[in-house]
Every structure is written in C-alpha cells, then in structure tokens.
Write an enzyme that holds these catalytic residues in place. Structure first.
Site, PDB file in Angstrom:
ATOM      1  CE  LYS A  13      -2.284  -1.044   3.699  1.00 23.41           C
ATOM      2  NZ  LYS A  13      -1.023  -2.564   4.076  1.00 23.41           N
ATOM      3  NE  ARG A  88      -4.633  -1.255   9.883  1.00 25.91           N
ATOM      4  CZ  ARG A  88      -3.008  -1.427   9.291  1.00 25.91           C
ATOM      5  NH1 ARG A  88      -3.413   0.397   8.965  1.00 25.91           N
ATOM      6  NH2 ARG A  88      -1.998  -1.338  10.329  1.00 25.91           N
ATOM      7  NE  ARG A 123       7.445  -3.113   6.190  1.00 29.12           N
ATOM      8  CZ  ARG A 123       6.478  -2.553   6.097  1.00 29.12           C
ATOM      9  NH1 ARG A 123       5.614  -1.783   5.412  1.00 29.12           N
ATOM     10  NH2 ARG A 123       5.778  -2.984   7.536  1.00 29.12           N
ATOM     11  NE  ARG A 155       6.473  -0.572  10.295  1.00 33.92           N
ATOM     12  CZ  ARG A 155       5.496  -0.269   9.084  1.00 33.92           C
ATOM     13  NH1 ARG A 155       5.366   0.333   8.047  1.00 33.92           N
ATOM     14  NH2 ARG A 155       4.425  -1.285   9.697  1.00 33.92           N
ATOM     15  NE  ARG A 166       1.976  -5.131  10.709  1.00 30.03           N
ATOM     16  CZ  ARG A 166       3.388  -4.877   9.429  1.00 30.03           C
ATOM     17  NH1 ARG A 166       4.583  -5.237  10.547  1.00 30.03           N
ATOM     18  NH2 ARG A 166       3.336  -4.433   8.734  1.00 30.03           N
TER      19      ARG A 166
END
Ligand code: AP5
Length: 211
Positions: A13, A88, A123, A155, A166
């Site tokens: 996203k 969300r 990432r 992160r 998550r």
C-alpha cells in the site's frame, strides 16, 4: 479525489501510494507513518500508541480517528488524499462517513500470507524520508548510491512475532471492511502479488486515470 488503500500488512500500500500521489495530484496520509512520527517525537499520542504498535495490535479507534480528521482538514488535502491504512475497523469507516469525508474508490490489495511474510522480513525504511525499500531485490525501488545504509532501519513490528499478530488482527478487525465498501459499490480488487509496475497501473486504472 479521495482514495482508501485497504489490504494486509506488507501488501504494498505504502509503496504504491508513494508512486502514484504525484500522478493523481493528491497527498498520502499514512496513519502508520503519522503514528511512528508521534512515537519518535515522544508526544502524548506516541507514548499511548507505542505498545500497541510494537505488539502488532491496532491503536484505539478514538486516537486514530482524531489523528486522521486533523490531518485531512489541512489545506494540502484540498485536491484529495490517499488514506493508506485508514480506516482499519468498521467504527473508523463509520467515523469517516459521519465526518462527511467523501470516498471515491477503495483499492483492496490482495496477497497470500507467505508472500506477506517474505516482503515484511525484507522491508527497510529510510529514516528521514520514509522511503520504502526491500532487500529482496524483486523489482521494487532500491536505495541509490546516495543513501547511507546506516540510515535504513527495520521496523519493530516487522519482527516474526509481531508480523504473525498483525495478520491475525487484519483478518479479524480490518477484513470486514471489504464487504462494507463492496456493499457501497466502491471496492476495486488489485492483485498485489504481481510486480510493482502492474500494481501501479491497475491502481491508476481503478481510479479512472491512465496507467
Ligand atoms: P502501517 O504502517 O499502516 O502498517 P501496515 O498496514 O501493517 O502496512 P505496512 O506499512 O506494513 O505495509 P504496506 O502495505 O504499506 O507495504 P509496503 O508498501 O511497505 O501500520 C503500522 C501500525 O500502526 C499498525 O499495526 C497499528 O498498530 C498502527 N495503525 C496504523 N493505522 C492504524 C489505524 N487506522 N487504526 C489503528 N491502528 C493503526 O511494502 C512492504 C514491502 O514489500 C516493502 O519492502 C516493499 O519494497 C515490498 N513490495 C511492495 N510491493 C512489492 C511488489 N509488487 N513486489 C515485491 N515487493 C514489493
């Protein structure tokens, strides 16, 4: 034009948002980025949000709704915004309707869990610009020679335990938004497992813009 980018963590996203904002003449509002900035600044919001974020839980609706409303009321959103990661939950979506923020299209990024885990583990984020990179070298932006590797970080919620949580949180609390927006005739499904170029052109096509 106001867009919502919906989809599981790691679906791309943020990456797609960073590539299409200029073309669409809109700004990106990532509630995740805003919350991480609050954590870094040590603000009252950041202190409240940090524990939830590190564990891969959602930050309480009232905090995130207030944050989004304040951000979208700023003048740079006049031409439109990509809401990346908001709403969300159903209460967040209802709050958006109550605030009369018009939504033109909801882009729903679809991606299987094994690819999500691979992407999130690879990432890396640039500390000052927020640019998203990957160490997987699979057709996504790579840091140029001007980027100091020490400025790239992983992160805290991209660690295996938080990633697993998550995904559970996404299925339980966020996935119901797919039907919420489908019923309103606003949903466009995008195959997020394809190369980035295809995701960008499918997103632009869904908004009625040229790919
Ligand atoms: P947030 O920052 O929004 O995280 P997220 O939704 O979990 O999404 P991600 O940022 O992890 O993934 P993405 O889809 O943007 O993927 P990306 O483009 O980086 O939220 C973080 C936390 O904040 C939440 O857990 C929660 O605690 C809190 N929060 C935020 N909003 C909230 C809200 N509304 N309510 C309550 N709490 C909230 O891509 C991932 C990787 O894949 C990158 O390395 C990229 O280079 C690579 N990649 C992208 N596309 C491709 C491709 N096509 N092929 C190969 N690799 C690709």
């Amino acid at each position: 034009m106001n867009l919502i980018f919906l989809g599981p963590p790691g679906a791309g996203k943020g990456t797609v948002a960073q590539q299409v904002t200029e073309k669409l003449g809109v700004v990106q509002i990532s509630t995740g980025d805003l919350l991480r900035a609050a954590v870094r600044a040590g603000s009252e919001l950041g202190v409240k949000a940090k524990g939830y974020m590190d564990a891969g839980e959602l930050v309480p609706d009232d905090l995130v709704i207030a944050l989004l409303k304040e951000r979208i009321a700023r003048p740079d959103c006049e031409r439109g915004a990509i809401m990346d990661g908001f709403p969300r939950t159903i209460p967040q979506a209802e709050a958006l309707e109550k605030a009369e923020v018009p939504v033109d299209r909801v882009i729903n990024f679809n991606l299987p869990d094994d690819v999500i885990i691979h992407r999130l583990s690879g990432r890396r984020v640039h500390r000052s610009s927020g640019a998203i990179y990957s160490i997987n070298s699979d057709g996504v932006p790579q840091p140029g020679p001007d980027v100091n590797p020490d400025d790239l970080y992983q992160r805290d919620d991209d660690k295996p335990e938080a990633i697993r949580n998550r995904l559970v949180v996404y299925r339980k609390q966020t996935e119901p938004l797919i039907d919420f927006y489908r019923q309103r005739g606003l949903l466009s499904d995008i195959d997020a497992a394809q190369p980035l170029e295809g995701m960008i052109s499918d997103t632009l096509a869904a908004t009625g813009s040229q790919g």
